[in-house]
Each structure stands twice: as structure tokens, then as C-alpha cells.
Scaffold this active site. Structure first.
Site, PDB file in Angstrom:
ATOM      1  N   LYS A   9       0.834  -1.253  -0.194  1.00  0.00           N
ATOM      2  CA  LYS A   9      -0.097  -0.157   0.018  1.00  0.00           C
ATOM      3  C   LYS A   9       0.594   1.165  -0.058  1.00  0.00           C
ATOM      4  O   LYS A   9       1.936   1.199   0.162  1.00  0.00           O
ATOM      5  CB  LYS A   9      -0.928  -0.039   1.198  1.00  0.00           C
ATOM      6  CG  LYS A   9      -2.061  -1.218   1.224  1.00  0.00           C
ATOM      7  CD  LYS A   9      -2.779  -0.894   2.226  1.00  0.00           C
ATOM      8  CE  LYS A   9      -3.993  -2.318   2.117  1.00  0.00           C
ATOM      9  NZ  LYS A   9      -4.746  -2.095   3.382  1.00  0.00           N
ATOM     10  N   TYR A  49     -12.247  -3.241  -3.695  1.00  0.00           N
ATOM     11  CA  TYR A  49     -12.984  -3.291  -2.159  1.00  0.00           C
ATOM     12  C   TYR A  49     -14.453  -3.547  -2.227  1.00  0.00           C
ATOM     13  O   TYR A  49     -15.024  -3.053  -1.323  1.00  0.00           O
ATOM     14  CB  TYR A  49     -12.381  -1.891  -1.255  1.00  0.00           C
ATOM     15  CG  TYR A  49     -11.013  -2.319  -0.863  1.00  0.00           C
ATOM     16  CD1 TYR A  49     -10.608  -3.465  -0.195  1.00  0.00           C
ATOM     17  CD2 TYR A  49     -10.099  -1.275  -1.095  1.00  0.00           C
ATOM     18  CE1 TYR A  49      -9.160  -3.223   0.364  1.00  0.00           C
ATOM     19  CE2 TYR A  49      -8.838  -1.244  -0.478  1.00  0.00           C
ATOM     20  CZ  TYR A  49      -8.200  -2.325   0.020  1.00  0.00           C
ATOM     21  OH  TYR A  49      -6.965  -2.690   0.476  1.00  0.00           O
ATOM     22  N   PHE A  57     -15.753   2.114   6.629  1.00  0.00           N
ATOM     23  CA  PHE A  57     -14.293   2.336   6.393  1.00  0.00           C
ATOM     24  C   PHE A  57     -13.942   2.225   4.588  1.00  0.00           C
ATOM     25  O   PHE A  57     -13.071   2.324   4.161  1.00  0.00           O
ATOM     26  CB  PHE A  57     -13.416   1.331   7.005  1.00  0.00           C
ATOM     27  CG  PHE A  57     -13.552  -0.025   6.493  1.00  0.00           C
ATOM     28  CD1 PHE A  57     -13.020  -0.854   5.419  1.00  0.00           C
ATOM     29  CD2 PHE A  57     -14.343  -0.822   7.665  1.00  0.00           C
ATOM     30  CE1 PHE A  57     -13.056  -2.182   5.379  1.00  0.00           C
ATOM     31  CE2 PHE A  57     -14.467  -2.214   7.200  1.00  0.00           C
ATOM     32  CZ  PHE A  57     -14.073  -2.671   6.264  1.00  0.00           C
ATOM     33  N   THR A  91      -5.058  -8.181  10.291  1.00  0.00           N
ATOM     34  CA  THR A  91      -5.474  -6.864   9.378  1.00  0.00           C
ATOM     35  C   THR A  91      -5.139  -5.588  10.195  1.00  0.00           C
ATOM     36  O   THR A  91      -4.612  -4.693   9.739  1.00  0.00           O
ATOM     37  CB  THR A  91      -6.835  -6.830   8.951  1.00  0.00           C
ATOM     38  OG1 THR A  91      -7.046  -7.900   8.370  1.00  0.00           O
ATOM     39  CG2 THR A  91      -7.383  -5.646   8.039  1.00  0.00           C
ATOM     40  N   ARG A 102       2.780  -6.838   9.340  1.00  0.00           N
ATOM     41  CA  ARG A 102       1.893  -5.732   9.804  1.00  0.00           C
ATOM     42  C   ARG A 102       2.360  -5.376  11.244  1.00  0.00           C
ATOM     43  O   ARG A 102       2.538  -4.491  11.860  1.00  0.00           O
ATOM     44  CB  ARG A 102       0.663  -6.187   9.475  1.00  0.00           C
ATOM     45  CG  ARG A 102      -0.125  -6.055   8.384  1.00  0.00           C
ATOM     46  CD  ARG A 102      -1.528  -6.664   8.219  1.00  0.00           C
ATOM     47  NE  ARG A 102      -1.920  -6.483   6.948  1.00  0.00           N
ATOM     48  CZ  ARG A 102      -2.960  -7.405   6.393  1.00  0.00           C
ATOM     49  NH1 ARG A 102      -3.554  -8.447   7.209  1.00  0.00           N
ATOM     50  NH2 ARG A 102      -3.488  -7.095   5.064  1.00  0.00           N
ATOM     51  N   ASN A 112      -1.866  -0.067   6.781  1.00  0.00           N
ATOM     52  CA  ASN A 112      -1.505  -1.485   7.340  1.00  0.00           C
ATOM     53  C   ASN A 112      -0.543  -2.173   6.391  1.00  0.00           C
ATOM     54  O   ASN A 112      -0.493  -3.433   6.515  1.00  0.00           O
ATOM     55  CB  ASN A 112      -2.810  -2.210   7.862  1.00  0.00           C
ATOM     56  CG  ASN A 112      -3.407  -2.809   6.665  1.00  0.00           C
ATOM     57  OD1 ASN A 112      -3.509  -2.195   5.774  1.00  0.00           O
ATOM     58  ND2 ASN A 112      -4.434  -3.812   7.029  1.00  0.00           N
ATOM     59  N   HIS A 115      -1.724  -5.457   1.515  1.00  0.00           N
ATOM     60  CA  HIS A 115      -3.156  -6.372   1.363  1.00  0.00           C
ATOM     61  C   HIS A 115      -2.768  -7.607   0.762  1.00  0.00           C
ATOM     62  O   HIS A 115      -1.935  -7.867  -0.145  1.00  0.00           O
ATOM     63  CB  HIS A 115      -3.941  -5.584   0.473  1.00  0.00           C
ATOM     64  CG  HIS A 115      -5.139  -6.373   0.085  1.00  0.00           C
ATOM     65  ND1 HIS A 115      -6.297  -6.488   0.788  1.00  0.00           N
ATOM     66  CD2 HIS A 115      -5.188  -7.082  -1.220  1.00  0.00           C
ATOM     67  CE1 HIS A 115      -7.097  -7.572  -0.116  1.00  0.00           C
ATOM     68  NE2 HIS A 115      -6.458  -7.666  -1.138  1.00  0.00           N
ATOM     69  N   GLU A 126      -9.002 -10.876  -7.598  1.00  0.00           N
ATOM     70  CA  GLU A 126      -8.135  -9.632  -7.615  1.00  0.00           C
ATOM     71  C   GLU A 126      -6.970  -9.875  -8.563  1.00  0.00           C
ATOM     72  O   GLU A 126      -6.560  -8.642  -9.145  1.00  0.00           O
ATOM     73  CB  GLU A 126      -7.381  -9.868  -6.127  1.00  0.00           C
ATOM     74  CG  GLU A 126      -8.713  -9.379  -5.030  1.00  0.00           C
ATOM     75  CD  GLU A 126      -8.014  -9.480  -3.781  1.00  0.00           C
ATOM     76  OE1 GLU A 126      -7.049  -9.839  -3.590  1.00  0.00           O
ATOM     77  OE2 GLU A 126      -9.044  -9.188  -3.053  1.00  0.00           O
TER      78      GLU A 126
END
Ligand code: CMP
Length: 143
Positions: A9, A49, A57, A91, A102, A112, A115, A126
Site C-alpha cells: 500500500k 474493495y 471504512f 489486518t 503488519r 497497514n 493487502h 483480484e
């Protein structure tokens, strides 16, 4: 063999953690079959998502992955999905094993670091969102 989709990320890229995370995946024995540094647009972020649409969120998470470049990757290995989740940790970094990615590098559930797909079905979905089949490499990994 299972493939899993992994995204580093914006915080991982901005903090210079890309090499560190890739190192852990490589050392574990997973095989890198796809990788690119990309700027995610809104359509892709919302599709990624989609299962979280309607949750509080959703919008912040979508906005966050669009905010700065991410590294999209595909890793392959025996039980690849579960193995990658083990390497990543929970997560919420506050609940993550301290030795996990993480747990070691994350401070915040939104930022975090990484993913990873949560199932083989999610991985297939994905991977197809981020990679064309010809962008995935076919080679023999040593070791
Ligand atoms: P990720 O594995 O990318 O999948 C969904 C993301 O939503 C998750 O990591 C978090 O970064 C983010 N998120 C933010 N708040 C929450 C929350 N309360 N519960 C789950 N995920 C959250």
C-alpha cells in the site's frame, strides 16, 4: 500451487518498505510471478474493495489506495494464500503477531502496509483486476 494477490500500500512505498516485504516473501520460498508499480484509479479501487461497499471504512480505504502509488504483485506457492496471510499478520497491526509484516511495520488499521487475498477465489478475482494473463511470468524457481 496457489497464486495470491499482494499489494504494497502507499505507506509501504512511501516508507521504503518495498524491498523488506519482498525479501520476506522470497526468503519464505514463494515465487514472484507478477509485479508492477501503479497508480490505482477510483474504478479499480472501488472494484477491489467491492465487498466492503456500504461499510464505514469503504470510502477512506478506497481513497487511501488511490492516494499514492502501490506495488501490485502475484506470488505463487503451495498453500500460497494462507502462507502469505501468515507472513502479513492480522489486518489490524495492533492484533498482528509482532514478527509478522503488519506486526513489525504497521501502526494503523488503515495504513497497514500490505493487502493480501483472503481466499483462493478472492485471489483469482483480484489477480484478474490488476494483471492480464500475459503479464504473469512462467519460469522455474530455484530451490
Ligand atoms: P485490507 O486487507 O486491504 O482489506 C480491507 C482494508 O480496509 C483493510 O486491509 C484495512 O486497511 C481497511 N480497514 C480500515 N478500517 C477497517 C476496519 N474497521 N475493519 C477492516 N478493515 C479496515
Amino acid at each position: 500451487m496457489e497464486r495470491t494477490f499482494i499489494m504494497l500500500k502507499p505507506d509501504a512505498v512511501q516508507r521504503g518498505l518495498v524491498g523488506e516485504v519482498i525479501n520476506r516473501f522470497e526468503k519464505k520460498g514463494l515465487k514472484l510471478v507478477g509485479m508492477k508499480l501503479i497508480q490505482v484509479d477510483r474504478a479499480l479501487a472501488e472494484e477491489h474493495y467491492a465487498e466492503h461497499r456500504g461499510k464505514g471504512f469503504f470510502e477512506p480505504t478506497v481513497s487511501y489506495i488511490m492516494s499514492s502509488p502501490v506495488v501490485a504483485m502475484v506470488w505463487e506457492g503451495k498453500n500460497g494464500v494462507a502462507l502469505a496471510r501468515e507472513l502479513m499478520g492480522a489486518t489490524n497491526p495492533a492484533n498482528a503477531n509482532p514478527g509478522s509484516i503488519r506486526g513489525m511495520y504497521g501502526m494503523d488499521i488503515s495504513r497497514n502496509v500490505i493487502h493480501g487475498s483472503d481466499s483462493v477465489a478472492s485471489a483469482e478475482r483480484e489477480i484478474a483486476l490488476y494483471f492480464r494473463p500475459e503479464e504473469l511470468a512462467d519460469y522455474v524457481k530455484a530451490g
